[in-house]
Design a protein around this motif. Structure first.
Motif, PDB file in Angstrom:
ATOM      1  N   LEU A   1      32.625  36.809  42.105  1.00 40.31           N
ATOM      2  CA  LEU A   1      33.994  36.717  42.623  1.00 40.31           C
ATOM      3  C   LEU A   1      34.754  38.016  42.385  1.00 40.31           C
ATOM      4  CD1 LEU A   1      34.930  33.082  41.534  1.00 40.31           C
ATOM      5  CD2 LEU A   1      34.566  33.901  43.871  1.00 40.31           C
ATOM      6  N   TYR A   2      34.590  38.585  41.194  1.00 42.74           N
ATOM      7  CA  TYR A   2      35.236  39.861  40.868  1.00 42.74           C
ATOM      8  C   TYR A   2      34.775  40.951  41.833  1.00 42.74           C
ATOM      9  CZ  TYR A   2      35.967  44.294  38.419  1.00 42.74           C
ATOM     10  OH  TYR A   2      36.302  45.579  38.116  1.00 42.74           O
ATOM     11  N   ILE A   3      33.482  41.031  42.064  1.00 43.44           N
ATOM     12  CA  ILE A   3      32.931  42.040  42.975  1.00 43.44           C
ATOM     13  C   ILE A   3      33.477  41.834  44.384  1.00 43.44           C
ATOM     14  CG2 ILE A   3      30.788  42.789  44.119  1.00 43.44           C
ATOM     15  CD1 ILE A   3      29.416  42.288  41.344  1.00 43.44           C
ATOM     16  N   ASP A   4      33.505  40.581  44.836  1.00 44.53           N
ATOM     17  CA  ASP A   4      34.052  40.289  46.164  1.00 44.53           C
ATOM     18  C   ASP A   4      35.516  40.697  46.270  1.00 44.53           C
ATOM     19  OD1 ASP A   4      31.596  39.306  46.927  1.00 44.53           O
ATOM     20  OD2 ASP A   4      32.155  37.188  46.701  1.00 44.53           O
ATOM     21  N   CYS A   5      36.286  40.455  45.203  1.00 44.72           N
ATOM     22  CA  CYS A   5      37.705  40.851  45.191  1.00 44.72           C
ATOM     23  C   CYS A   5      37.847  42.364  45.318  1.00 44.72           C
ATOM     24  CB  CYS A   5      38.382  40.414  43.891  1.00 44.72           C
ATOM     25  SG  CYS A   5      39.030  38.768  43.905  1.00 44.72           S
ATOM     26  N   ILE A   6      37.087  43.091  44.519  1.00 41.01           N
ATOM     27  CA  ILE A   6      37.181  44.555  44.548  1.00 41.01           C
ATOM     28  C   ILE A   6      36.789  45.084  45.924  1.00 41.01           C
ATOM     29  CG2 ILE A   6      36.223  46.709  43.616  1.00 41.01           C
ATOM     30  CD1 ILE A   6      38.195  45.355  41.713  1.00 41.01           C
ATOM     31  N   ILE A   7      35.732  44.530  46.511  1.00 40.55           N
ATOM     32  CA  ILE A   7      35.293  44.978  47.841  1.00 40.55           C
ATOM     33  C   ILE A   7      36.366  44.693  48.876  1.00 40.55           C
ATOM     34  CG2 ILE A   7      33.623  44.549  49.697  1.00 40.55           C
ATOM     35  CD1 ILE A   7      31.526  44.063  47.434  1.00 40.55           C
ATOM     36  N   LYS A   8      36.906  43.484  48.836  1.00 43.54           N
ATOM     37  CA  LYS A   8      37.943  43.114  49.804  1.00 43.54           C
ATOM     38  C   LYS A   8      39.191  43.982  49.620  1.00 43.54           C
ATOM     39  CE  LYS A   8      38.406  38.847  51.047  1.00 43.54           C
ATOM     40  NZ  LYS A   8      38.684  37.423  51.175  1.00 43.54           N
ATOM     41  N   LEU A   9      39.621  44.189  48.373  1.00 39.11           N
ATOM     42  CA  LEU A   9      40.786  45.037  48.115  1.00 39.11           C
ATOM     43  C   LEU A   9      40.526  46.463  48.592  1.00 39.11           C
ATOM     44  CD1 LEU A   9      41.739  43.729  44.566  1.00 39.11           C
ATOM     45  CD2 LEU A   9      43.245  43.689  46.557  1.00 39.11           C
ATOM     46  N   TYR A  10      39.350  46.987  48.288  1.00 37.24           N
ATOM     47  CA  TYR A  10      39.007  48.353  48.687  1.00 37.24           C
ATOM     48  C   TYR A  10      39.025  48.489  50.217  1.00 37.24           C
ATOM     49  CZ  TYR A  10      36.281  52.597  49.396  1.00 37.24           C
ATOM     50  OH  TYR A  10      35.860  53.841  49.806  1.00 37.24           O
TER      51      TYR A  10
END
Length: 196
Positions: free
Chosen positions: A121-130
């Motif tokens: 979930l953290y990785i998905d958040c960072i990717i989406k934010l980026y």
């Protein structure tokens, strides 16, 4: 870990709390009753907010926040992104709480599974934010959102994050390929549960 805030100026000590005269003026005018934030349910529990925690008499902080509101109004993609990300952050918090509840368990498979889900979930958040913030970076004018965007870019482009993505993808695929789990149950002479 580095402290980050979008709505407060981190480098400026004591910038956020309003002075006592401001608090007293708001109370005398009963603004604390008019400007009441309803408790909201977040991550399975009711959260109450004190409106006075969000007031500031510091002119730099007020201008900083106004610039952020301008960006949120003028670049609707940022607002939509924050609305999308908030439930995911709550889910990460829920998984953390669930993990803490099961601390005493001897068998840690579920704890490791929760860690992997949380990291995914953290990785998905960072990717989406980026992805979304870099697309609108040129439209953003506020230091708060620009600083947050730079913070996300630094995480996304770091070697640690790239390694984390690779490692979690491998771990996740291994765990998701588990088809069955064997549970051993030991019974006593009278067929009652003795041990797991």
């Amino acid at each position: 870990m580095e402290k980050i805030s979008i709505v407060n100026i981190i480098d400026k000590p004591g910038n956020n709390p309003p002075n006592n005269s401001c608090i007293n003026a708001f109370k005398e005018l009963e603004m604390d009753q008019i400007l009441h934030i309803k408790p909201v349910q977040m991550s399975g529990k009711m959260i109450s907010y004190n409106i006075m925690d969000y007031f500031s008499t510091d002119i730099d902080t007020i201008n900083h926040r106004l610039d952020i509101f301008d960006d949120l109004l003028n670049v609707s993609d940022i607002y939509k992104l924050f609305v999308e990300i908030l439930p995911v952050l709550c889910e990460i918090a829920d998984i953390s709480r669930e993990k803490d509840i099961n601390k005493e368990e001897d068998y840690n498979f579920l704890q490791y599974f929760y860690y992997i889900i949380k990291l995914e979930l953290y990785i998905d958040c960072i990717i989406k934010l980026y992805d979304r913030l870099t697309k609108v970076k040129d439209k953003v004018k506020s230091k708060g959102i620009t600083g947050f965007t730079d913070y996300i870019i630094n995480i996304y482009e770091s070697e640690e994050f790239k390694k984390l993505r690779k490692d979690i993808a491998e771990l996740s695929s291994n765990i998701k390929n588990i088809k069955s789990i064997t549970i051993g149950i030991n019974l006593d002479n009278e067929m009652r549960l003795e041990d797991l």
